[in-house]
Enzyme design. Structure first.
Site, PDB file in Angstrom:
ATOM      1  N   ARG A 159       0.899  -1.169   0.000  1.00 50.07           N
ATOM      2  CA  ARG A 159       0.000   0.000   0.000  1.00 50.07           C
ATOM      3  C   ARG A 159       0.920   1.196   0.000  1.00 50.07           C
ATOM      4  NH1 ARG A 159      -2.141   4.210  -0.589  1.00 50.07           N
ATOM      5  NH2 ARG A 159      -4.086   4.954   0.320  1.00 50.07           N
TER       6      ARG A 159
ATOM      7  N   HIS B  88       1.866   7.150   1.607  1.00 47.67           N
ATOM      8  CA  HIS B  88       0.797   8.136   1.429  1.00 47.67           C
ATOM      9  C   HIS B  88       0.447   8.775   2.764  1.00 47.67           C
ATOM     10  CE1 HIS B  88      -1.432   4.737   3.063  1.00 47.67           C
ATOM     11  NE2 HIS B  88      -2.412   5.556   3.361  1.00 47.67           N
TER      12      HIS B  88
ATOM     13  N   HIS C 106      -3.096  11.181   4.689  1.00 47.53           N
ATOM     14  CA  HIS C 106      -4.463  11.696   4.533  1.00 47.53           C
ATOM     15  C   HIS C 106      -4.839  12.570   5.722  1.00 47.53           C
ATOM     16  CE1 HIS C 106      -4.887   7.912   6.734  1.00 47.53           C
ATOM     17  NE2 HIS C 106      -4.453   7.275   5.675  1.00 47.53           N
TER      18      HIS C 106
ATOM     19  N   GLU D 149      -5.915   7.072  11.074  1.00 46.51           N
ATOM     20  CA  GLU D 149      -6.151   5.710  10.581  1.00 46.51           C
ATOM     21  C   GLU D 149      -5.884   4.709  11.693  1.00 46.51           C
ATOM     22  OE1 GLU D 149      -4.288   4.611   6.811  1.00 46.51           O
ATOM     23  OE2 GLU D 149      -3.540   2.765   7.716  1.00 46.51           O
TER      24      GLU D 149
ATOM     25  N   HIS E 192       2.657   7.222   5.869  1.00 45.09           N
ATOM     26  CA  HIS E 192       2.858   5.815   6.250  1.00 45.09           C
ATOM     27  C   HIS E 192       2.769   4.892   5.045  1.00 45.09           C
ATOM     28  CE1 HIS E 192      -1.391   6.928   6.662  1.00 45.09           C
ATOM     29  NE2 HIS E 192      -1.675   5.713   6.210  1.00 45.09           N
TER      30      HIS E 192
ATOM     31  N   GLU F 176     -10.610   6.056   0.545  1.00 46.19           N
ATOM     32  CA  GLU F 176      -9.288   5.521   0.223  1.00 46.19           C
ATOM     33  C   GLU F 176      -8.807   6.044  -1.125  1.00 46.19           C
ATOM     34  OE1 GLU F 176      -7.002   4.100   2.584  1.00 46.19           O
ATOM     35  OE2 GLU F 176      -6.514   2.966   0.779  1.00 46.19           O
TER      36      GLU F 176
ATOM     37  N   HIS G 128     -27.416  -1.657  26.549  1.00 46.61           N
ATOM     38  CA  HIS G 128     -26.539  -0.569  26.975  1.00 46.61           C
ATOM     39  C   HIS G 128     -26.594   0.549  25.951  1.00 46.61           C
ATOM     40  CE1 HIS G 128     -24.034  -2.602  23.966  1.00 46.61           C
ATOM     41  NE2 HIS G 128     -23.355  -1.475  23.856  1.00 46.61           N
TER      42      HIS G 128
ATOM     43  N   HIS H 211     -23.964   4.258  24.667  1.00 43.12           N
ATOM     44  CA  HIS H 211     -22.681   4.946  24.824  1.00 43.12           C
ATOM     45  C   HIS H 211     -22.941   6.435  25.000  1.00 43.12           C
ATOM     46  CE1 HIS H 211     -20.736   1.195  23.728  1.00 43.12           C
ATOM     47  NE2 HIS H 211     -21.734   1.054  22.882  1.00 43.12           N
TER      48      HIS H 211
ATOM     49  N   GLU I 217     -21.471   4.447  17.513  1.00 48.69           N
ATOM     50  CA  GLU I 217     -20.700   3.197  17.486  1.00 48.69           C
ATOM     51  C   GLU I 217     -20.669   2.664  16.053  1.00 48.69           C
ATOM     52  OE1 GLU I 217     -21.843   0.240  20.358  1.00 48.69           O
ATOM     53  OE2 GLU I 217     -21.196  -1.425  19.097  1.00 48.69           O
TER      54      GLU I 217
ATOM     55  N   HIS J 262     -29.069  -0.366  22.750  1.00 42.67           N
ATOM     56  CA  HIS J 262     -28.945  -1.536  21.882  1.00 42.67           C
ATOM     57  C   HIS J 262     -28.423  -2.733  22.652  1.00 42.67           C
ATOM     58  CE1 HIS J 262     -25.193   0.793  21.714  1.00 42.67           C
ATOM     59  NE2 HIS J 262     -24.539  -0.328  21.479  1.00 42.67           N
TER      60      HIS J 262
END
Ligand code: MN
Ligand code: MN
Length: 391
Positions: A100, A103, A105, A109, A148, A170, A284, A286, A291, A330
């Site tokens: 890969r 590059h 961004h 990541e 990276h 990407e 539960h 968050h 999520e 959820h």
């Protein structure tokens, strides 16, 4: 409803039908049976589902795949799953030696290694570098703007990338070869103190064809070492999640990783959840953020409670992405006969969840009883800890 309809039901020729007790009827028109089988709770939702809740599922099997000499990449972003505005994901495969391209961004990541091994490289703004090998169950995190690369080792590799913006693509990263192509040759010569002819062999009309390309297998990690005068990055960009001792609970186990134990991951937190057959990741929510889920193995169903008379149930299997908008209640239930393994990922520096059971246990029982007419003794007996996963 005739008796024949009931018998036809979910068993005739093994075909799923939108029949729920005495409600519903068989499908007479065109149908896509494999999709219906994979989504039984859409075909015949539980009676508790209600109202309009946006789609919360997208499978990598339904995502465009970019196939190149060194492997492939497919992405599930806000374009595929419009509700998923906080995080986007990429599933990538690199052949042995496959690269890969170098590059960077605008987004951070975060990555989870699904199979095989890879060598990853990066440098930070202080000229400190990072070169490491990662294997199944390992993570990496490259902060936004940090350059990276990733290269498949002997067995090749596959991994999941998560970016802290749902609109990431990407196909819009800053590529090394493209910058060379888009810079006047005399400027390259001046910048690197080299004659223009040094750049005669640059790839022409790269058209992003490097991106993921065939490469030679690198030697052992030690042979690939480059010493920076500034040293290595102070906070490692990799983390051995599979080596972390999990929290063992009645119905499975959980590993949480966020900036408290993986300091480089300042914008993405996660939990790797393993639920035994029949087990339930408890009710539960968050309190900090949406999520984003990735299902690694097994079969699950999740109902999302959206308030205002709305709830919707979805089914998930390996390779699916799920999503829970901020604060919505959820559960995730293992409905298969294999262990269920999935990632909960959050655009946050820390992992946080609120357990419905613990909330009730830590509230005066008479107050809870006044709402639900439950046996006060049962309320008083609820565990005061957080069950996480029950069975
Ligand atoms: Mn990247
Ligand atoms: Mn959750």
């Amino acid at each position: 409803m005739t008796k024949a309809d009931t018998v036809w039901g979910t068993t005739h020729n093994g075909l799923p039908q939108p029949i729920r007790g005495t409600e519903g009827a068989t499908i007479l028109g065109p149908r896509n049976v494999p999709l219906e089988r994979a989504n039984p709770d859409l075909l015949a939702p539980p009676r508790t589902d209600h109202g309009t809740v946006p789609n919360l599922k997208f499978s990598y099997a339904a995502a465009h795949n970019r196939v190149l000499s060194g492997g492939w990449a497919r992405e599930v972003t806000a374009r595929e799953l419009p509700i998923a505005t906080e995080l986007a994901g990429v599933n990538m495969r690199l052949k042995p030696g496959g690269i890969r391209e170098l590059h960077w961004h605008k987004e951070a990541e975060w990555a989870y290694m699904l199979a095989g091994r890879a060598r990853i490289t990066a440098i930070d703004a202080g000229g400190r570098n990072f070169i490491d090998d990662v294997g199944e169950g390992d993570l990496w995190n490259f902060p936004a703007g940090i350059p990276h690369s990733i290269q498949g080792l002997e067995e090749g590799c596959e991994f999941l990338l998560v970016f802290d913006d749902g609109n990431f693509s990407e196909n819009a990263t800053f590529l090394l070869t493209e910058w060379f192509e888009r810079t006047p040759r005399e400027v390259l010569a001046k910048n690197f103190g080299l004659p223009q002819k040094a750049f005669a062999a640059l790839p022409r009309d790269v058209d992003y064809t490097r991106y993921i390309f065939d490469g030679e297998l690198p030697g052992p990690l030690a042979s690939d070492t480059v010493r920076s005068p500034a040293g290595e990055v102070p906070k490692s960009f990799s983390y051995r999640l599979s080596a972390q001792k999990p929290v063992q609970v009645a119905g499975g186990q959980v590993r949480v990783v966020d900036s408290s134990n993986f300091p480089a991951a300042t914008t993405i937190a996660a939990a790797l959840v393993e639920v035994e057959p029949g087990g339930l990741r408890e009710l539960h929510w968050h309190p900090n953020t949406d999520e984003w889920q990735y299902y690694i193995a097994g079969q699950a169903r999740m109902t999302v409670f959206a308030s205002s008379g709305r709830a919707r149930t979805f089914d998930y299997q390996a390779g699916d992405v799920g999503y829970v908008p901020f604060a919505m209640g959820h559960y995730v239930e293992n409905i298969g006969d294999e262990p269920l393994r999935f990632l909960e990922v959050f655009r946050s520096a820390y992992f946080a969840d609120i357990s419905l059971s613990q909330w009730m246990a830590l509230t005066p029982p008479a107050l809870v009883q006044a709402h639900l007419n439950l046996d006060p003794k049962a309320i008083a007996a609820l565990p005061k800890g957080k069950p996480l996963i029950v069975r």
